[in-house]
Design a protein around this motif. Structure first.
Motif, short mmCIF file in Angstrom:
data_model
loop_
_atom_site.label_atom_id
_atom_site.label_comp_id
_atom_site.label_asym_id
_atom_site.label_seq_id
_atom_site.Cartn_x
_atom_site.Cartn_y
_atom_site.Cartn_z
N TRP A 1 39.57 -102.24 -58.77
CA TRP A 1 39.08 -101.90 -57.44
C TRP A 1 38.86 -100.40 -57.27
O TRP A 1 37.93 -99.99 -56.58
CB TRP A 1 40.06 -102.40 -56.37
N SER B 1 50.68 -100.07 -56.13
CA SER B 1 50.22 -99.25 -55.00
C SER B 1 50.32 -100.06 -53.72
O SER B 1 50.76 -101.21 -53.73
CB SER B 1 48.78 -98.77 -55.23
N ARG C 1 44.09 -103.90 -59.19
CA ARG C 1 44.19 -102.62 -58.47
C ARG C 1 43.37 -101.55 -59.21
O ARG C 1 42.69 -100.74 -58.58
CB ARG C 1 45.66 -102.19 -58.39
N SER D 1 40.48 -95.89 -49.89
CA SER D 1 41.93 -96.00 -49.61
C SER D 1 42.34 -94.96 -48.59
O SER D 1 43.17 -95.23 -47.70
CB SER D 1 42.73 -95.81 -50.90
N TRP E 1 45.69 -106.69 -49.96
CA TRP E 1 45.58 -105.36 -50.56
C TRP E 1 46.57 -104.39 -49.94
O TRP E 1 47.11 -103.51 -50.62
CB TRP E 1 44.15 -104.84 -50.39
#
Length: 312
Positions: A274, A170, A271, A225, A163
């Motif tokens: 998530w 990203s 992405r 994040s 990730w």
């Protein structure tokens, strides 16, 4: 299968990204599993001899055969009671034959499909996500066609190791101290370290009374994040140059990739999933599986591992 205990485990895709971690945890499990075998190709034998020799020295049996050959698979299943698939996305179509042969075998009774990631039954929208196509098909086979075989689906969310790196959607560029974050960065995400996926598989194998026939959800830690970003900045002692991109931008990129047949479409879709709640759950199975917090990687440890990979 209440009193069932795995005695001979066979792993497909053992030398792949997640397979290596699962096999290593199977080897180090206590109490030990009586017999562990892996099914691998002649090409892997020639390209990864050190890894295979290390596993052989630890008592692992190596079956060299072709996963596309049903006879090879049938022969490999002899005496095996539990099969674990770690096949990557490019080989998932072979799982259907693996399941068929396992169901028809005289010995295999438990099968772990390669489900490590998001849950195709997480919410009503999950069933329509393109990255879930094979997962939905596998679950349909077990629900409608399989007669003797029991599945266990292990849902782990994104691997923190995969990730973090920046892609076209990203992620973090640690060298440049740059981060691209989708949305406002506040959505919680359940991350699992790859070694902890292996620990989850072992825990499930050791507790068939909890695991057989279930979709189990585990996570090493659940953070946003922005929390991951803050930990990188804390450990590096530097601020990152951060770009926040909208969900609409991600959806536009994803749609473009699908139209082009770009394999990064799957990455863009995941992405998006998530950061829209697709990897956070009301309840995790960590405790039921005996996975204590101190056994699993923390955010601090995960960031330290990423920084230890090379000097910055």
């Amino acid at each position: 299968m209440e009193s069932f205990k795995p005695s001979h485990i066979l792993v497909f895709g053992a030398t792949g990204n997640i397979g290596k971690h699962i096999v290593n945890q199977l080897i180090s499990a206590w109490p030990p599993f009586p017999q562990i075998s892996i099914f691998t190709s002649a090409n892997t034998v020639s390209t990864k001899p050190d890894l295979l020799n290390k596993w052989k020295a630890a008592g692992v049996s190596v079956i060299v055969a072709d996963v596309k050959d049903s006879t090879d698979v049938k022969n490999a299943y002899q005496g095996v009671d539990t099969a674990i698939s770690c096949l990557g996305r490019g080989a998932l179509q072979h799982q259907f034959e693996l399941i068929k042969q396992a169901d028809e075998s005289e010995s295999v009774r438990w099968f772990f499909p390669s489900e490590y990631g998001t849950d195709p039954e997480h919410n009503p929208g999950s069933a329509h996500e393109k990255p879930h196509t094979f997962k939905r098909a596998v679950r349909k086979v077990f629900a409608e066609e399989v007669k003797n075989l029991k599945p266990t689906y292990l849902v782990v969310g994104p691997y923190i190791e995969m990730w973090v790196p920046k892609d076209l959607v990203s992620g973090f560029d640690l060298q440049k101290r740059e981060a691209t974050i989708i949305g406002d960065g506040e959505q919680l995400i359940g991350f699992t370290a790859m070694d902890d996926v292996g620990k989850g598989v072992v825990a499930a194998l050791q507790r068939p009374e909890i695991s057989v026939g279930k979709a189990l959800k585990i996570a090493s830690f659940t953070k946003s994040s922005n929390q991951v970003l803050a930990e990188f900045e804390k450990q590096l002692g530097e601020k990152f140059n951060v770009t926040y991109i909208s969900l609409d931008e991600v959806k536009s990129v994803e749609e473009k990739f699908w139209d082009e047949g770009n394999p990064l479409a799957v990455v863009a879709a995941l992405r998006r999933i998530w950061v829209t709640g697709g990897a956070v759950y009301d309840r995790l199975d960590n405790e039921a599986l005996g996975l204590r917090e101190d056994q699993l990687q923390s955010l601090e440890e995960a960031v330290r591992d990423r920084l230890d990979e090379k000097p910055f």
